[in-house]
Design an enzyme around this catalytic site. Structure first.
Site, PDB file in Angstrom:
ATOM      1  N   ARG A 286      15.987  51.892   5.113  1.00 24.68           N
ATOM      2  CA  ARG A 286      14.653  51.313   5.372  1.00 24.68           C
ATOM      3  C   ARG A 286      13.686  52.462   5.574  1.00 24.68           C
ATOM      4  O   ARG A 286      13.944  53.365   6.367  1.00 24.68           O
ATOM      5  CB  ARG A 286      14.643  50.437   6.620  1.00 24.68           C
ATOM      6  CG  ARG A 286      13.207  50.177   7.098  1.00 24.68           C
ATOM      7  CD  ARG A 286      13.071  49.182   8.213  1.00 24.68           C
ATOM      8  NE  ARG A 286      13.351  47.843   7.747  1.00 24.68           N
ATOM      9  CZ  ARG A 286      13.014  46.742   8.430  1.00 24.68           C
ATOM     10  NH1 ARG A 286      12.383  46.836   9.588  1.00 24.68           N
ATOM     11  NH2 ARG A 286      13.310  45.560   7.954  1.00 24.68           N
TER      12      ARG A 286
ATOM     13  N   HIS B  90      11.063  44.189  -0.234  1.00 25.68           N
ATOM     14  CA  HIS B  90      11.988  43.838   0.859  1.00 25.68           C
ATOM     15  C   HIS B  90      12.975  42.795   0.314  1.00 25.68           C
ATOM     16  O   HIS B  90      12.960  41.628   0.709  1.00 25.68           O
ATOM     17  CB  HIS B  90      11.179  43.278   2.034  1.00 25.68           C
ATOM     18  CG  HIS B  90      11.928  43.202   3.328  1.00 25.68           C
ATOM     19  ND1 HIS B  90      13.193  43.727   3.501  1.00 25.68           N
ATOM     20  CD2 HIS B  90      11.593  42.652   4.538  1.00 25.68           C
ATOM     21  CE1 HIS B  90      13.589  43.510   4.748  1.00 25.68           C
ATOM     22  NE2 HIS B  90      12.638  42.849   5.388  1.00 25.68           N
TER      23      HIS B  90
ATOM     24  N   GLN C 263      15.250  40.299   2.382  1.00 23.06           N
ATOM     25  CA  GLN C 263      14.490  39.237   3.053  1.00 23.06           C
ATOM     26  C   GLN C 263      14.325  38.025   2.139  1.00 23.06           C
ATOM     27  O   GLN C 263      14.437  36.872   2.563  1.00 23.06           O
ATOM     28  CB  GLN C 263      13.106  39.771   3.469  1.00 23.06           C
ATOM     29  CG  GLN C 263      12.202  38.731   4.118  1.00 23.06           C
ATOM     30  CD  GLN C 263      12.644  38.326   5.510  1.00 23.06           C
ATOM     31  OE1 GLN C 263      12.913  39.180   6.349  1.00 23.06           O
ATOM     32  NE2 GLN C 263      12.733  37.023   5.762  1.00 23.06           N
TER      33      GLN C 263
ATOM     34  N   ASP D 243       2.832  36.839   6.409  1.00 23.50           N
ATOM     35  CA  ASP D 243       3.409  38.056   6.990  1.00 23.50           C
ATOM     36  C   ASP D 243       2.292  38.722   7.801  1.00 23.50           C
ATOM     37  O   ASP D 243       1.117  38.351   7.670  1.00 23.50           O
ATOM     38  CB  ASP D 243       3.896  38.971   5.841  1.00 23.50           C
ATOM     39  CG  ASP D 243       4.515  40.284   6.325  1.00 23.50           C
ATOM     40  OD1 ASP D 243       4.932  40.368   7.492  1.00 23.50           O
ATOM     41  OD2 ASP D 243       4.572  41.235   5.509  1.00 23.50           O
TER      42      ASP D 243
ATOM     43  N   CYS E 137       8.594  36.211   7.586  1.00 24.95           N
ATOM     44  CA  CYS E 137       9.733  37.127   7.681  1.00 24.95           C
ATOM     45  C   CYS E 137       9.974  37.604   9.105  1.00 24.95           C
ATOM     46  O   CYS E 137      11.079  38.005   9.443  1.00 24.95           O
ATOM     47  CB  CYS E 137       9.513  38.319   6.747  1.00 24.95           C
ATOM     48  SG  CYS E 137       7.949  39.172   7.015  1.00 24.95           S
TER      49      CYS E 137
ATOM     50  N   ARG F 285      19.162  36.019   7.459  1.00 27.11           N
ATOM     51  CA  ARG F 285      19.193  37.450   7.086  1.00 27.11           C
ATOM     52  C   ARG F 285      20.627  37.957   7.140  1.00 27.11           C
ATOM     53  O   ARG F 285      21.066  38.726   6.297  1.00 27.11           O
ATOM     54  CB  ARG F 285      18.330  38.283   8.056  1.00 27.11           C
ATOM     55  CG  ARG F 285      16.840  37.998   8.069  1.00 27.11           C
ATOM     56  CD  ARG F 285      16.186  38.241   6.728  1.00 27.11           C
ATOM     57  NE  ARG F 285      16.483  39.562   6.192  1.00 27.11           N
ATOM     58  CZ  ARG F 285      15.985  40.726   6.635  1.00 27.11           C
ATOM     59  NH1 ARG F 285      15.111  40.736   7.620  1.00 27.11           N
ATOM     60  NH2 ARG F 285      16.329  41.871   6.082  1.00 27.11           N
TER      61      ARG F 285
HETATM   62  N1  NVA Z   1       5.115  43.734   5.812  1.00 23.95           N
HETATM   63  C1  NVA Z   1       5.926  43.947   6.992  1.00 23.95           C
HETATM   64  C2  NVA Z   1       7.246  43.273   6.837  1.00 23.95           C
HETATM   65  C3  NVA Z   1       8.143  43.361   8.052  1.00 23.95           C
HETATM   66  C4  NVA Z   1       9.464  42.711   7.868  1.00 23.95           C
HETATM   67  C5  NVA Z   1       6.074  45.435   7.240  1.00 23.95           C
HETATM   68  O1  NVA Z   1       6.324  46.180   6.284  1.00 23.95           O
HETATM   69  O2  NVA Z   1       5.918  45.853   8.388  1.00 23.95           O
HETATM   70  N1   CP Z   2      12.044  40.610   8.749  1.00 25.48           N
HETATM   71  C1   CP Z   2      12.473  41.848   9.073  1.00 25.48           C
HETATM   72  O1   CP Z   2      12.793  42.684   8.214  1.00 25.48           O
HETATM   73  O2   CP Z   2      12.536  42.070  10.406  1.00 25.48           O
HETATM   74  P1   CP Z   2      12.884  43.470  11.117  1.00 25.48           P
HETATM   75  O3   CP Z   2      11.694  44.381  10.881  1.00 25.48           O
HETATM   76  O4   CP Z   2      13.082  43.122  12.556  1.00 25.48           O
HETATM   77  O5   CP Z   2      14.108  44.036  10.475  1.00 25.48           O
END
Ligand code: NVA
Ligand code: CP
Length: 327
Positions: free
Chosen positions: A106, A133, A136, A229, A270, A315
């Protein structure tokens, strides 16, 4: 279907049949877990989790899924390893691939996880980049299938910042799986033209429709799923809140928006979400801009129509399927 040795970097790399296979496997593994039937399919293997951004769901999903599959896990947090600062991704990939059977990443640019996969001889799984992602979306689609009994023909509306990881990946997933996708946002927040063009080709094959509109009421009429989101994603500077609130406030998911959707419509997100002032950031931004929620009202988030916690649980089941299939 044989996905052994494959990376899972973005949905664009997977066929609709392969995605269906992963969703079916997720449902099967979920049923086993619920029934208490062991499924230690990868006993004795080990995986590494690289997180250059923080996480609750993705990290826990990978850890629990790995343990259920009989594997050991090492978590590398955003500050605790040499990655990026003292060691390149190419070197890290080769070091970790010598010790582990699979690597989750990540972080920031998609090119980083693609690079990691290029240099690692073991499967690499994308746990979120700025652009995509993909794990997800598997959880989202499993949840929709459980709720509606199907994916094809579902009217799916994404409200808000549609040009980042969630908007992009959902558009790709919907286009591949025959889900009618609408992005509802100011024009500057639509996904980029090149990705839209790719998805138009995919949608022509699957029968999905793709719609881009700036009008929330028109967008959500007939919608089965309304998804949103956060307006400011991880890694973005706090200064952008001001422009995001100015641009995206009309696209917040409220009771009024849900009332315009189909009867039986559900709300998805998400997570994490700024639906109240219960978090440090939510409170700071809320007080500064005089709002008590951001992308979704607390009323919608806590309503019967909200299936966000089923989605969050999924998830784990879907990430488990990705690892079970690719290792
Ligand atoms: N768009 C958000 C998704 C988090 C799961 C981010 O990248 O922070
Ligand atoms: N939805 C998601 O990816 O959550 P986290 O940032 O907690 O992993």
């Amino acid at each position: 279907m044989n996905l052994k040795g494959r990376d899972f970097l973005k949905l664009l790399d997977y066929t609709p049949e392969e995605i269906t296979y992963l969703l079916d496997l997720s449902a099967e593994l979920k049923a086993k877990k619920k029934a208490g039937i062991p499924h230690r399919l990868h006993e004795g293997k080990n995986i590494a989790l690289i997180f250059e951004k923080t996480s609750t769901r993705t990290r826990c999903a990978f850890e629990v899924a790995a343990m259920d599959l009989g594997m050991g896990v090492t978590y590398l947090d955003p500050t605790g390893s040499q990655i990026g600062k003292k060691e390149t991704i190419a070197d890290t990939a080769r070091v970790l691939a010598g010790m582990y059977d699979g690597i989750e990443y990540r972080g920031f640019g998609q090119s980083i996880v693609e690079d990691l996969a290029k240099y690692a001889k073991v499967p690499v799984w994308n746990g979120l980049t700025n652009e995509f992602h993909p794990t997800q979306i598997l959880a989202d689609f499993l949840t929709i299938k459980e709720h509606f009994g199907k994916l094809r023909g579902i009217n799916f509306v994404y409200m808000g910042d549609a040009r980042y990881n969630m908007g992009n990946s959902l558009m790709v997933g919907c286009a591949k799986m025959g889900v009618n996708f609408t992005a509802c946002a100011p024009e500057a927040y639509f996904p980029n033209e090149e990705l839209i063009e790719t998805c138009r080709t995919l949608a022509a094959e699957s029968g999905a429709t793709l719609t881009f509109t700036t009008d929330p009421k028109a967008a959500v009429k007939g919608a089965d799923v309304i998804y949103t989101d956060v307006w400011v994603s991880m890694g973005e500077p706090v200064e952008v809140w001001e422009e995001r609130i100015a641009a995206l406030s009309p696209y917040a998911v409220t009771k009024d928006i849900m009332a315009t959707a189909s009867e039986g419509a559900v709300f998805m997100h998400c997570l994490p979400s700024y639906h109240d002032l219960g978090t440090t950031v939510g409170r700071q931004v809320g007080e500064r801009f005089g709002r008590d929620f951001m992308e979704v009202s607390d009323e919608v988030f806590e309503s019967e129509q909200s299936i966000v916690f089923e989605e969050a649980e999924n998830r784990m089941h879907t990430i488990k399927a990705v690892m079970a299939a690719t290792l």
